[in-house]
Design an enzyme around this catalytic site. Structure first.
Site, PDB file in Angstrom:
ATOM      1  CD  GLU A 258      -1.868   2.312   1.352  1.00 33.92           C
ATOM      2  OE1 GLU A 258      -1.731   3.093   0.381  1.00 33.92           O
ATOM      3  OE2 GLU A 258      -1.774   2.667   2.527  1.00 33.92           O
ATOM      4  CB  CYS A 292      -1.327   7.108   1.207  1.00 40.23           C
ATOM      5  SG  CYS A 292      -2.609   6.142   2.034  1.00 40.23           S
TER       6      CYS A 292
END
Length: 491
Positions: A258, A292
């Site tokens: 991720e 993110c």
């Protein structure tokens, strides 16, 4: 001198200059001083793991795993519920520590602890679900597929949301019957590691199943290369993720990545601009943009771009900058000087290329004021790069086709959002966006720990963690057939 009180659940004396193997032991990598970003004072001190510490931890985790896998599901689930109870009982203390160590607000710290409690209960719930399928087969043969643990799972977690981004892998991996070796970022070793160790220690997790080793690249590489480790779950930058995948690939580990994002929020001409500005500001400036999923581009129709920019400027001016963990400000510090310098460089280069800094910019120390860049275009650093700072970048577009092209003009593919009262039109745009997470009439940081979470392209390798995806990530299928007697074959 550290700033951790010796009373309460998080007592520094437990972990001072130590790592965790089920107990607190001295490492081979030395001492890791941890500084509070908002005050630049030492918050605590932990041990620092080296490659040999990792080797020892992986071997110990492998030895502990088989007994854990054999333990009944109700007994396992009870440990997760006890850990959740511990987090509830010490909520305020944990939330404040997370806020201080990450440079976040108390709101952000509280959010991480709340999500951690959900993750622990969700892990307990995994154990009451079916663990396999009965398959169709010939008469006289039982054929089924069951989920079996990988064995030892290595988890490498980042500094920005360390508690959630560690526990979202640690909890389901343990629930699935694995042992876990966790390497939290050494900037946030307590929030990302030792806090979790304390919860499970208090809950009665068997010794050796969870190893927590704060460390630098040497420790991370050792974890990726160790043959005892069968899976790596990594959250962090795309550049680091490539190195993790390369190292883990040498021993054919499963890898869940991720990574970063350059996420677009598309605001159509018919949007309510007050609501759109609220969404854009939250997505761009929450936790100083160090997320993110942060709104890296605000794509606004040309007819409303100026007004939306004005509203964002007003919001930026109304936000205060300072020690958010103590409730003194809305916006806290960036994590370190290197990241602060990088934000400055991206903004300055974009202005030099023709963007306009409407408001904001550097502040004293690690603080950076919430900023608005208008006139951002493809090719500018602010358009192309993940900033990881509190900078709202407004990009005008003329029609839906251009909005889609601008949003997809990136190697990333994590989150995207569209704001418009015309749901059919917004959803049609959303269908064309290359992303793992899509939100209609919300901003890009919309997230819950119960959803499958993953990106595409430079944002990840296509896997997902969380919710229904956890069984797929932290186990593998084993096909089993059973017959009364062996058949006779022609040979």
């Amino acid at each position: 001198m550290s700033a951790v009180k010796e009373a309460g659940f998080l007592r520094e004396a437990q972990w001072r200059e130590k790592i965790f193997n089920g107990g607190w032991v001295n490492p081979g990598g030395g001492v890791n001083p941890v500084r509070e970003p908002a005050t630049n004072t030492q918050l605590t001190s932990t041990g620092l793991a080296d490659a040999e510490d990792v080797r020892i931890a992986c071997a110990a985790a492998s030895r502990a795993q088989s007994d854990w896998h054999a333990l009944g599901p109700r007994d396992k689930a009870l440990i997760f519920r006890r850990a959740a109870d511990q987090a509830e009982a010490h909520f305020a203390e944990l939330a404040l520590f997370v806020a201080r160590e990450t440079g976040g607000s108390i709101l952000k710290g509280s959010h991480e602890v709340r999500e951690a409690i959900v993750l622990l209960h969700q892990a307990a719930g995994l154990l009451s679900q079916g663990h396999g399928l009965v398959l169709p087969s010939e008469a006289g043969r039982l054929s089924y597929a069951r989920r079996v643990p990988h064995g030892v799972v290595g988890v490498i977690s980042p500094f920005n949301f360390p508690l959630v981004l560690s526990l979202r892998s640690v909890a389901p991996a343990l629930a699935a019957g694995n042992a876990v070796v966790l390497k939290p970022d050494p900037q946030t070793p307590v929030s990302g590691g030792f806090l979790i160790a304390r919860l499970f220690e208090a809950a009665g997790l068997p010794h050796g199943l969870l190893q927590v080793l704060p460390g630098h690249a040497e420790a991370g590489e050792a974890l990726c290369l160790d043959p005892q480790v069968k899976m790596i779950a990594f959250t962090g930058s795309t550049a680091a993720g490539r190195k993790v995948a390369e190292a883990a690939g040498r021993t054919l580990k499963k890898v869940a990545l991720e990574l970063g994002g350059k996420n677009s929020l598309i605001v159509l001409a018919d949007a309510d601009l007050e609501l759109a500005a609220s969404n854009a500001a939250w997505g761009a400036w929450l936790h100083q943009g160090q997320i993110c999923m942060a709104t890296g581009r605000i794509l606004a129709h040309a007819s409303i771009a100026d007004e939306l920019t004005r509203l964002l400027v007003d919001k930026a001016r109304a936000l205060t900058v300072g020690n958010a963990a103590r409730g003194e400000a809305h916006i806290g510090p960036l994590i370190n000087e290197r990241q602060h310098a990088r934000v400055c460089q991206i903004v300055e280069a974009s202005v030099a290329a023709g963007a306009r800094l409407e408001v904001g910019g550097p502040h004293e120390g690690l603080f950076y004021k919430p900023s608005v860049l208008s006139g951002v275009r493809p090719g500018m650093p602010a358009f192309e790069e993940e900033i990881f700072g509190p900078v709202a970048c407004v990009v005008p577009f003329d029609d839906d086709q251009e909005a889609v092209e601008l949003a997809n003009a990136t190697e990333y593919g994590l989150s995207a959002a569209v704001i418009s009262p015309s749901l059919g039109r917004a959803m049609a745009i959303g269908e064309r966006l290359h992303c793992g997470l899509l939100h209609i009439n919300d901003q890009t940081v919309a997230d819950e720990c119960i959803n499958p979470f993953g990106g595409r392209g430079n944002s990840g390798n296509g896997g997902s963690v969380g919710g229904p995806a956890d069984w797929d990530e932290y186990t593998q299928w084993q096909w089993v057939t059973v017959k009364d007697t062996p058949p006779r074959y022609p040979f």
